[in-house]
Design a protein around this motif. Structure first.
Motif, PDB file in Angstrom:
ATOM      1  N   ALA A 120       0.836  -1.210   0.000  1.00 22.58           N
ATOM      2  CA  ALA A 120       0.000   0.000   0.000  1.00 22.58           C
ATOM      3  C   ALA A 120       0.863   1.249   0.000  1.00 22.58           C
ATOM      4  O   ALA A 120       0.577   2.228  -0.705  1.00 22.58           O
ATOM      5  CB  ALA A 120      -0.929  -0.002   1.211  1.00 22.58           C
ATOM      6  N   LEU A 137       0.903   4.127  -2.899  1.00 25.58           N
ATOM      7  CA  LEU A 137       0.600   5.514  -2.584  1.00 25.58           C
ATOM      8  C   LEU A 137       1.817   6.436  -2.741  1.00 25.58           C
ATOM      9  O   LEU A 137       1.671   7.660  -2.770  1.00 25.58           O
ATOM     10  CB  LEU A 137       0.082   5.623  -1.144  1.00 25.58           C
ATOM     11  CG  LEU A 137      -1.272   4.970  -0.875  1.00 25.58           C
ATOM     12  CD1 LEU A 137      -1.511   4.852   0.627  1.00 25.58           C
ATOM     13  CD2 LEU A 137      -2.398   5.762  -1.534  1.00 25.58           C
ATOM     14  N   LEU A 197      -3.333   3.239   8.569  1.00 20.42           N
ATOM     15  CA  LEU A 197      -3.962   2.288   7.672  1.00 20.42           C
ATOM     16  C   LEU A 197      -4.933   1.425   8.454  1.00 20.42           C
ATOM     17  O   LEU A 197      -4.667   1.054   9.615  1.00 20.42           O
ATOM     18  CB  LEU A 197      -2.928   1.385   6.995  1.00 20.42           C
ATOM     19  CG  LEU A 197      -2.052   1.978   5.893  1.00 20.42           C
ATOM     20  CD1 LEU A 197      -1.023   2.941   6.452  1.00 20.42           C
ATOM     21  CD2 LEU A 197      -1.354   0.876   5.100  1.00 20.42           C
ATOM     22  N   VAL A 223      -6.203   5.296   5.457  1.00 20.96           N
ATOM     23  CA  VAL A 223      -6.104   4.513   4.231  1.00 20.96           C
ATOM     24  C   VAL A 223      -6.734   3.149   4.477  1.00 20.96           C
ATOM     25  O   VAL A 223      -6.313   2.413   5.373  1.00 20.96           O
ATOM     26  CB  VAL A 223      -4.637   4.345   3.789  1.00 20.96           C
ATOM     27  CG1 VAL A 223      -4.559   3.495   2.516  1.00 20.96           C
ATOM     28  CG2 VAL A 223      -3.976   5.693   3.566  1.00 20.96           C
ATOM     29  N   VAL A 231      -7.367  -0.566   3.194  1.00 19.19           N
ATOM     30  CA  VAL A 231      -6.699  -1.512   2.300  1.00 19.19           C
ATOM     31  C   VAL A 231      -7.451  -2.839   2.365  1.00 19.19           C
ATOM     32  O   VAL A 231      -7.539  -3.454   3.433  1.00 19.19           O
ATOM     33  CB  VAL A 231      -5.234  -1.732   2.706  1.00 19.19           C
ATOM     34  CG1 VAL A 231      -4.525  -2.632   1.705  1.00 19.19           C
ATOM     35  CG2 VAL A 231      -4.499  -0.407   2.857  1.00 19.19           C
ATOM     36  N   THR A 248     -11.298   9.184   4.329  1.00 19.83           N
ATOM     37  CA  THR A 248     -10.624   7.959   3.913  1.00 19.83           C
ATOM     38  C   THR A 248     -10.121   8.059   2.481  1.00 19.83           C
ATOM     39  O   THR A 248     -10.600   8.853   1.682  1.00 19.83           O
ATOM     40  CB  THR A 248     -11.570   6.742   3.992  1.00 19.83           C
ATOM     41  OG1 THR A 248     -12.696   6.968   3.136  1.00 19.83           O
ATOM     42  CG2 THR A 248     -12.042   6.483   5.408  1.00 19.83           C
ATOM     43  N   GLU A 249      -9.137   7.232   2.175  1.00 20.67           N
ATOM     44  CA  GLU A 249      -8.757   6.909   0.808  1.00 20.67           C
ATOM     45  C   GLU A 249      -8.548   5.400   0.762  1.00 20.67           C
ATOM     46  O   GLU A 249      -8.441   4.749   1.810  1.00 20.67           O
ATOM     47  CB  GLU A 249      -7.508   7.671   0.368  1.00 20.67           C
ATOM     48  CG  GLU A 249      -6.317   7.557   1.303  1.00 20.67           C
ATOM     49  CD  GLU A 249      -5.193   8.498   0.879  1.00 20.67           C
ATOM     50  OE1 GLU A 249      -4.882   8.559  -0.331  1.00 20.67           O
ATOM     51  OE2 GLU A 249      -4.628   9.169   1.763  1.00 20.67           O
ATOM     52  N   THR A 250      -8.514   4.819  -0.438  1.00 20.78           N
ATOM     53  CA  THR A 250      -8.517   3.364  -0.533  1.00 20.78           C
ATOM     54  C   THR A 250      -7.391   2.846  -1.418  1.00 20.78           C
ATOM     55  O   THR A 250      -6.941   3.523  -2.347  1.00 20.78           O
ATOM     56  CB  THR A 250      -9.857   2.853  -1.092  1.00 20.78           C
ATOM     57  OG1 THR A 250     -10.032   3.331  -2.431  1.00 20.78           O
ATOM     58  CG2 THR A 250     -11.022   3.328  -0.236  1.00 20.78           C
ATOM     59  N   VAL A 251      -6.966   1.613  -1.104  1.00 19.59           N
ATOM     60  CA  VAL A 251      -5.993   0.882  -1.907  1.00 19.59           C
ATOM     61  C   VAL A 251      -6.526  -0.548  -2.036  1.00 19.59           C
ATOM     62  O   VAL A 251      -6.938  -1.145  -1.034  1.00 19.59           O
ATOM     63  CB  VAL A 251      -4.596   0.858  -1.242  1.00 19.59           C
ATOM     64  CG1 VAL A 251      -3.623   0.029  -2.070  1.00 19.59           C
ATOM     65  CG2 VAL A 251      -4.073   2.271  -1.061  1.00 19.59           C
TER      66      VAL A 251
END
Length: 303
Positions: free
Chosen positions: A139, A143, A150, A257, A259, A279-282
Motif C-alpha cells: 500500500a 501511494l 492504515l 487509508v 486496504v 478515507t482513501e482506498t488501496v
C-alpha cells in the motif's frame, strides 16, 4: 500499454491464507501477467503437502518460463502452516522483514523466501499479524509515501500506524469474526433474512456511538421483536454497530487509508463517512507490490 520488458516474468508472489491460495506472476513494476486463486488454504492441504500444492498451482508458469524466484506470505508461515516463520517486533520495515526471511525448499523454482510476521504490544497485550505486513508495504508503494494510518478490514481487522516506512504499532479488532459468530451461532441470526438497502447499516453506525457495544448488540434482537427494524435490515444493522464501534477507536485527524477487498472497503468507507472520518482506498492486490519490494530488497530480483 506497458512495454515488452514489463511482460517478462520476474517473480511469483504468493498470498497463502487459511482458506485460499492466491498466486501472481509478476513482471517489471509489479504488472500482473497472470494470477491464480484456489480454495486451497493451509487448512485444506493434507499430509503437509505444501510444496506439491504450490508446485501444482504454478506448474504452467514454471514450464513456460523456467525457474522463477518466489516470495510467500500469510498463514503459510504460521504454526499450522509449512514452516513457522518468526515474528519481527515493531518497529518493522523492509530491512527488518528481509533480515528474517525464511528459505523454503521448493524444487523447480528459483530462490524461494517466506516473509515473517510482525508483532507488537498495545495496551499491555501482544499483537500479531501474518500477511498484512506485505499489504502494508504494498500500500505504501502504491501511494508513494512512507507514513500514515492504515485500516485493513477483514476477519481480524488491523489498525496500523506507519512512520518512515516502518510499522510502528497496530491493534487488532475481531470485527469480521464476531459478526459471523453472532449471525450464525446466536439467537440474533434467527431474526435476520434478506438483503438490506443500507439504511440498517447506517443506523447501526450512528447508534454505535456512545453505547456499550454488548448492550447495543442486544438491540439487534429487541428492535426486531418490537417491529422497529425490518428483517432485511437486521444483519446490516449488526454490521454497522460492529464496524462503527471499531472505527470509533480511531483518533480523528489525518485521513485513514483503507486496504482490502472492494466490497468490504466500501462498507468501511461508508461507516467512516458517517463518523466524520476521511478515507482513501488501496485495493487488496497491492500485496503483490509488497512481495516485489521485499524481493528487490532481498536481491531475489533486480532493483
Amino acid at each position: 500499454m506497458p512495454g515488452r520488458r514489463h511482460l517478462v516474468p520476474l517473480l511469483i508472489a504468493v498470498d497463502w491464507g487459511t482458506s485460499s491460495l492466491r498466486a501472481y506472476l509478476l513482471g517489471r513494476g509489479g504488472a500482473v501477467l497472470e494470477r491464480q486463486e484456489l480454495p486451497q488454504g493451509i487448512l485444506t492441504v493434507g499430509d503437509r503437502r505444501f510444496a506439491e500444492t504450490l508446485g501444482s498451482a504454478c506448474r504452467p508458469w514454471l514450464d513456460r518460463h523456467g525457474p522463477l524466484p518466489a516470495v510467500l506470505s500469510g498463514m503459510i508461515g504460521s504454526r499450522q502452516g509449512w514452516i513457522e516463520a518468526p515474528y519481527v517486533p515493531c518497529p518493522a520495515g523492509l530491512d527488518e522483514l528481509c533480515r528474517n526471511l525464511v528459505t523454503l525448499p521448493l524444487a523447480g523454482f528459483g530462490q524461494a523466501r517466506l516473509v515473517p510476521g510482525v508483532s507488537a504490544r498495545q495496551d499491555g497485550v501482544p499483537e500479531v499479524m501474518r500477511g498484512e505486513e506485505c499489504q502494508i508495504v504494498g500500500a505504501l508503494a502504491a501511494l508513494g509515501r512512507d507514513q500514515g494510518r492504515l485500516v485493513l478490514p477483514g476477519t481480524h481487522s488491523k489498525h496500523v500506524e506507519v512512520g518512515a516506512g516502518r510499522i510502528l504499532g497496530f491493534r487488532t479488532f475481531m470485527t469480521g469474526e464476531a459478526f459471523a459468530a453472532l449471525r450464525q451461532h446466536t439467537i440474533l441470526g434467527r431474526m435476520m433474512a434478506g438483503e438490506g438497502t443500507g439504511a440498517g447499516f447506517d443506523r447501526g453506525v450512528v447508534e454505535s456511538r456512545g453505547r456499550p457495544l454488548l448492550h447495543a448488540i442486544f438491540g439487534a434482537r429487541t428492535l426486531r421483536l418490537m417491529d422497529e427494524l425490518p428483517e432485511a435490515e437486521a444483519a446490516d444493522y449488526l454490521s454497522g454497530l460492529l464496524i462503527g464501534s471499531e472505527l470509533a477507536a480511531l483518533d480523528h485527524g489525518e485521513p485513514v487509508v483503507l486496504v482490502g477487498a472492494d466490497a468490504l472497503v466500501a462498507r468501511y468507507r461508508r461507516a467512516a463517512a458517517g463518523l466524520g472520518i476521511a478515507t482513501e482506498t488501496v485495493p487488496a492486490d497491492c500485496i503483490r507490490l509488497g512481495h516485489l519490494a521485499i524481493a528487490r530488497r532481498a536481491g531475489l530480483v533486480a532493483a
